[in-house]
Design an enzyme around this catalytic site. Sequence first.
Site, PDB file in Angstrom:
ATOM      1  N   THR A 169       2.244  -2.496  -7.896  1.00 38.04           N
ATOM      2  CA  THR A 169       3.608  -2.037  -7.630  1.00 38.04           C
ATOM      3  C   THR A 169       4.235  -1.961  -9.004  1.00 38.04           C
ATOM      4  O   THR A 169       3.713  -2.559  -9.943  1.00 38.04           O
ATOM      5  CB  THR A 169       4.353  -3.087  -6.753  1.00 38.04           C
ATOM      6  OG1 THR A 169       3.950  -2.934  -5.405  1.00 38.04           O
ATOM      7  CG2 THR A 169       5.870  -2.957  -6.797  1.00 38.04           C
ATOM      8  N   VAL A 198       4.888  -1.310   6.387  1.00 35.01           N
ATOM      9  CA  VAL A 198       5.921  -1.406   5.362  1.00 35.01           C
ATOM     10  C   VAL A 198       5.784  -2.759   4.679  1.00 35.01           C
ATOM     11  O   VAL A 198       5.725  -3.792   5.344  1.00 35.01           O
ATOM     12  CB  VAL A 198       7.340  -1.289   5.989  1.00 35.01           C
ATOM     13  CG1 VAL A 198       8.405  -1.412   4.903  1.00 35.01           C
ATOM     14  CG2 VAL A 198       7.489   0.030   6.742  1.00 35.01           C
ATOM     15  N   GLY A 223       2.674  -8.155   0.180  1.00 34.23           N
ATOM     16  CA  GLY A 223       4.016  -7.961   0.715  1.00 34.23           C
ATOM     17  C   GLY A 223       4.359  -8.743   1.972  1.00 34.23           C
ATOM     18  O   GLY A 223       5.504  -9.172   2.156  1.00 34.23           O
TER      19      GLY A 223
HETATM   20  N1  ASP Z   1       4.169  -5.705  -2.706  1.00 30.65           N
HETATM   21  C1  ASP Z   1       3.454  -4.487  -2.494  1.00 30.65           C
HETATM   22  C2  ASP Z   1       3.249  -4.287  -1.025  1.00 30.65           C
HETATM   23  O1  ASP Z   1       2.974  -5.248  -0.329  1.00 30.65           O
HETATM   24  C3  ASP Z   1       2.130  -4.434  -3.158  1.00 30.65           C
HETATM   25  C4  ASP Z   1       2.073  -5.070  -4.516  1.00 30.65           C
HETATM   26  O2  ASP Z   1       3.070  -5.388  -5.107  1.00 30.65           O
HETATM   27  O3  ASP Z   1       0.969  -5.259  -5.025  1.00 30.65           O
HETATM   28  O4  ASP Z   1       3.318  -3.184  -0.569  1.00 30.65           O
END
Ligand code: ASP
Length: 303
Positions: A169, A198, A223
Amino acid sequence: MQAIAIHGGAGTLSAADLTPESDRAYRAGLERALRAGYAILERGGSSLDAVVAAVQALEDDPLFNAGRGAVVAANGKHELDASIMDGRDLRAGAVTGVRHVRSPIELARLIMEHSPHVMLSGPGAEEFALEQGLAPVANSYFATERRRLELERMLHGEIEAGRESLMGTVGAVALDAQGNLAAATSTGGMTGKKWGRVGDSPIIGAGTYAANDCCAVSATGHGEYFIRAAVAHEIASLMRYRGMSVAAAANEVVMRQLVDLGGDGGVIAIGRDGSIAMPFNSEGMLRGSMDSSGRLTTGLLAD
Ligand code: ASP
């Protein structure tokens, strides 16, 4: 005083697959994004403009899981999420599941500034983007060979869904000379995600939060856990109600609460005094910061 911190995801890499070339490439991408954001702060611009500029630099860089280079969902598509928050007045904008928006963080900002809503999803969000004059891109614009292979390996059971290498991300937090804080986060989510999943990145209070009375936070990691721990808002609450420093609050949430839950990842957080914390409980977190003296740092794995 101005300062900015960014991340390019936790768990996108491990010590085992970091080569001198990839080390250089990640650091160069982080540095470009930091400088894009800092240049705005330095000439007296807003933290909101700075976090958008930094995140857009990372969205456009195929190395990072956001915009071009985003991971692939189980249906073979790229489905993007983003959110932004203005610490001055707690205004926020978020978007989830878009397939044709080149810069999801730009759309999140437009939602914040030009719609009566906080979060738009899927086709409705795409319609709003068109109304706002954003030129759509084909879903294939986001595609890279590396992400296609990752999905293939996951579908063949060679890597487990939710494992670190499938995440990533990008995000930025900043303090401007006017004392305003802002946070922005953008992602492709997790490889092989299904059913319109999501994550935390577009959820205000989980993946993104900013309030001038305490801090700005952008998260990266698994997430589902970050949503359950309301990570970004929890850090703000610990500062507000327990009087913790940004470093202590971010540490408590990332290194204790998330670890207890079993959630991998980290955050970048900045306080109203410009102090920066970037804790992570995963093997690595691509990260960088520039403080009021213009000192630039980048990091990939644990120090
Ligand atoms: N937090 C993001 C999600 O769960 C993925 C990540 O940050 O690696 O979509």
